[in-house]
Design an enzyme around this catalytic site. Structure first.
Site, short mmCIF file in Angstrom:
data_model
loop_
_atom_site.label_atom_id
_atom_site.label_comp_id
_atom_site.label_asym_id
_atom_site.label_seq_id
_atom_site.Cartn_x
_atom_site.Cartn_y
_atom_site.Cartn_z
N HIS A 174 -7.72 -1.40 -4.99
CA HIS A 174 -7.65 -1.71 -3.90
C HIS A 174 -8.59 -3.19 -3.66
O HIS A 174 -8.05 -4.58 -2.84
CB HIS A 174 -8.77 -1.21 -2.54
CG HIS A 174 -7.56 0.27 -2.16
ND1 HIS A 174 -7.64 1.29 -3.45
CD2 HIS A 174 -7.15 0.42 -1.08
CE1 HIS A 174 -7.35 2.02 -2.61
NE2 HIS A 174 -6.76 1.67 -1.36
N HIS A 187 -9.97 6.43 8.30
CA HIS A 187 -8.93 6.22 8.39
C HIS A 187 -8.87 7.14 9.40
O HIS A 187 -7.38 7.07 10.09
CB HIS A 187 -8.61 7.08 7.21
CG HIS A 187 -8.23 6.17 6.33
ND1 HIS A 187 -6.71 4.88 6.11
CD2 HIS A 187 -8.74 5.15 5.00
CE1 HIS A 187 -6.89 4.20 5.31
NE2 HIS A 187 -8.44 4.26 4.65
N HIS A 242 -11.45 -1.17 4.29
CA HIS A 242 -10.97 -1.73 2.85
C HIS A 242 -12.30 -2.97 2.45
O HIS A 242 -13.12 -2.60 1.30
CB HIS A 242 -10.26 -1.73 1.82
CG HIS A 242 -9.81 -0.37 1.87
ND1 HIS A 242 -10.09 0.66 0.86
CD2 HIS A 242 -9.09 -0.03 2.78
CE1 HIS A 242 -9.75 1.71 0.78
NE2 HIS A 242 -8.46 1.52 1.60
N HIS A 280 -4.65 6.69 -5.31
CA HIS A 280 -6.21 6.61 -5.41
C HIS A 280 -6.72 8.19 -5.37
O HIS A 280 -5.62 8.73 -6.15
CB HIS A 280 -5.55 7.16 -3.36
CG HIS A 280 -5.65 6.66 -2.44
ND1 HIS A 280 -3.91 5.60 -2.37
CD2 HIS A 280 -6.18 6.06 -1.90
CE1 HIS A 280 -4.06 4.76 -0.98
NE2 HIS A 280 -5.79 4.30 -1.56
N HIS A 335 1.02 -1.27 0.06
CA HIS A 335 -0.15 0.04 -0.60
C HIS A 335 0.77 1.07 -0.02
O HIS A 335 0.61 1.85 -0.79
CB HIS A 335 -0.72 -0.39 1.98
CG HIS A 335 -2.39 0.88 1.30
ND1 HIS A 335 -1.85 1.91 2.14
CD2 HIS A 335 -3.07 1.07 0.55
CE1 HIS A 335 -3.10 2.69 1.91
NE2 HIS A 335 -3.97 2.63 1.28
N HIS A 366 -14.30 7.14 3.51
CA HIS A 366 -13.52 6.29 3.58
C HIS A 366 -11.80 7.01 4.28
O HIS A 366 -11.42 6.50 5.39
CB HIS A 366 -12.48 5.62 2.15
CG HIS A 366 -11.70 5.44 1.73
ND1 HIS A 366 -10.88 6.04 1.43
CD2 HIS A 366 -11.05 4.42 2.80
CE1 HIS A 366 -9.95 6.07 1.58
NE2 HIS A 366 -9.95 4.53 2.42
N PHE A 387 -0.79 6.79 4.56
CA PHE A 387 -0.98 6.11 3.52
C PHE A 387 -0.01 5.09 4.35
O PHE A 387 0.01 3.92 4.43
CB PHE A 387 -0.52 6.72 2.52
CG PHE A 387 -1.45 7.50 1.25
CD1 PHE A 387 -2.90 6.82 1.60
CD2 PHE A 387 -1.59 8.63 0.99
CE1 PHE A 387 -4.36 7.20 0.94
CE2 PHE A 387 -2.31 9.28 0.45
CZ PHE A 387 -3.91 8.65 0.50
CU1 C2O Z 1 -5.40 2.75 -0.15
CU2 C2O Z 1 -8.15 3.04 2.31
O1 C2O Z 1 -6.23 3.59 1.46
#
Ligand code: C2O
Length: 546
Positions: free
Chosen positions: A181, A308, A337, A172, A151, A304, A324
């Protein structure tokens, strides 16, 4: 005339910094008043999403799909919270050979359960698998940290797009978000399944769009569990209700009423999944090809980002989910995810039997590299991600409570009688700084559209080049009809080329307000804080078919 005062909800700065410019945030908020005449229809637009900015740096005629990177060109990435070089090396181990991935024939579907409904036996199995993954040698590409680094490498600007290009890959803020993803979780899940020798193993999804799942679940906080992570915001441990509109700015607020958060969450989901996700670009994100940078101006994934940061906001103990490069070091990432992945399938399902998709080869043929469960480096394409069952897995069926949460307008048909003449877009000096209230009349090129017209084309309010600063977002307004949604948007101050923008779907909104016959919309932009830093590059209404 419909009046649309606008407001912008805010992002944690570490997720919003464009890689090459200083952090900036802003808020434009709405005012219920219009020229002394009260109009109760406050329409709020929020800005949400990851950092980034649109910046077309080469001729579009050279465009080609984003393609598998050359792993040997991987370099130290950038910490997007600080814009400093990363102090971890997240480049993958080398491989002699790359093969084109062949999807294995599907015999039994892997089953992804809702995490809050998972059985004890299942949880024990999952814990075992993650424990084994953590115990793999450090340089095994299937090792837990190596997987988190996948990631990091694709998000923290480690790979040149091609050759020695200064432009780096970023998955992203664009139409690659969902497909990339999906592949990432696909291999992660297969590795876990292989380690416990269970070909039907599926990742649990964190069902945060359902009130029953709107907390960090027990399995992730159990002492000593391989699924737990110390780097989470201690103020958000269970039973605190997850906030899908969360941003670092309102973190010091006294906690609002949990039932209000739940209502706001369901409203946010409705906007992201239904009202503001009519056009492909508004769900998936914008086009992104070689030679360009991702444009965060489209795609409605505020929830989303919010989660995070809600889980891993860098407090004294936090960071993993909130950055990230480290997000994949928290097991909850994969359940977060898995839910996004499920919501993608749900969204497609809402669009009928054979939902329309992008047909551009630049999307379909975009490709990435992953290590599979047998340590083989494989190349995979976007076009193979469209149906999860073809990829061999399915989700536990759960109720989607937000589906019926179309907000109800508080007042209808209260057309605004404007007494004072208001400037139209053409008369307003654009770009305009929002150091004071700015009202702009925006023409609707079409009004009183027929049902067929509406099906063919979505009416969109497009706002370009908005810069934002810190402010609090009025929580109590988030579940009202007038709240239009949270958008990704962070402009590049230095960009002289393509400006990023936000798009707000109007068709259903204007229907609900019963103002479809109006030929103009009054947009009021009222800065709450930092107005001197806010500017609008343009406002207009467009009609978009696919
Ligand atoms: Cu690649 Cu929720 O981020």
């Amino acid at each position: 005339m419909a009046s649309l005062p606008l407001s912008f909800c805010l992002l944690p700065d570490f997720f919003t910094k464009p890689p090459h410019s200083p952090p900036r945030q802003s808020s434009v908020s709405c005012n219920a008043k219009d020229g002394g005449k009260l109009d109760r229809r406050n329409l709020l637009i929020g800005i949400g999403g990851f950092y980034g900015g649109a910046n077309l740096v080469s001729s579009p005629s050279l465009a080609a799909p984003i393609s598998a990177p050359d792993l040997s060109k991987c370099t130290t990435g950038t910490d997007l919270n600080t814009n400093q070089p990363l102090d971890v090396n997240c480049c993958p181990p080398p491989s002699e050979k790359i093969t084109d991935y062949k999807m294995p024939p599907v015999t039994t579907l892997r089953f992804r359960p809702a995490a809050h409904l998972a059985s004890k036996e299942y949880i024990a199995k999952y814990e075992k698998a993650v424990e084994l993954m953590k115990a793999l040698p450090d340089d095994d590409p299937r090792n837990f940290i190596q997987q988190a680094n996948v990631h990091c490498a694709y998000c923290n600007l480690t790979y040149p797009q091609t050759g020695d290009s200064a432009l780096k890959l970023q998955v992203h803020n664009s139409w690659l978000f969902y497909p990339w993803h999906r592949w990432y979780l696909y291999f992660y899940e297969r590795i876990l399944g292989k380690l416990i020798d269970d070909p039907t193993f599926g990742l649990p999804f964190w069902n945060w769009d359902n009130p029953d799942g709107m907390v960090i679940l027990e399995m992730f906080v159990k002492n000593g569990s391989p699924l737990s992570d110390a780097r989470r915001n201690p103020a958000h441990l269970p039973p605190v209700v997850a906030d899908l509109n969360y941003s670092a700015q309102n973190s010091s607020d006294p906690s609002p009423d949990p039932s209000q958060i739940i209502r706001n969450n369901l409203n946010e989901m409705y906007l992201e999944m239904v009202r503001n996700a009519v056009k492909l670009e508004d769900f998936y994100g914008a086009k992104y090809v070689i030679g360009t940078e991702p444009d965060p101006g489209a795609g409605t994934r505020g929830s989303h980002t919010a989660l995070h940061v809600w889980v891993g906001e860098p407090t004294t103990t936090g960071e993993d989910m909130g950055n990230f490069y480290s997000a994949g070091r928290d097991s909850i990432f994969f359940s977060h995810h898995a839910n996004i992945d499920r919501l993608w399938s749900v969204w497609r399902g809402l669009r009928g039997e054979k939902p329309k998709e992008f047909t551009e080869p630049d999307w379909l043929n975009a490709n990435f590299l992953f290590y599979d469960e047998n340590k083989n480096l494989v190349r995979v394409k976007v076009k193979d991600t469209l149906e999860n069952e073809k990829m061999g897995y399915t989700f536990q069926k759960v109720h989607n409570p937000w589906l019926t949460k179309r907000p109800i307008a508080r007042t209808k048909k209260s057309k605004v009688a404007t007494t004072s003449p208001l400037p139209s877009v053409a008369e307003t000096v654009i770009p305009v700084k929002l150091d004071k209230v700015v009202k702009v009349l925006v023409d609707r090129p079409k009004k009183s559209r027929s049902k067929q017209d509406k099906e063919k084309e979505e009416e969109l309010l497009v706002i370009e080049g908005i810069e934002v600063d810190t402010a609090k977002f009025p929580e109590e307004l988030l579940d009202k009809a007038e709240y239009a949604g949270c958008y990704s948007q962070v402009p590049h101050k230095n960009s002289t080329k393509v400006k990023s923008r936000i798009r707000l779907a109007l068709t259903e909104l204007l229907e609900d307000l019963e103002v479809e016959d109006d030929d103009k919309i009054l947009v009021s932009l009222v800065p709450k804080a930092g107005g001197e830093d806010i500017s609008i590059g343009g406002i207009k209404i467009i009609y978009a078919s696919e």
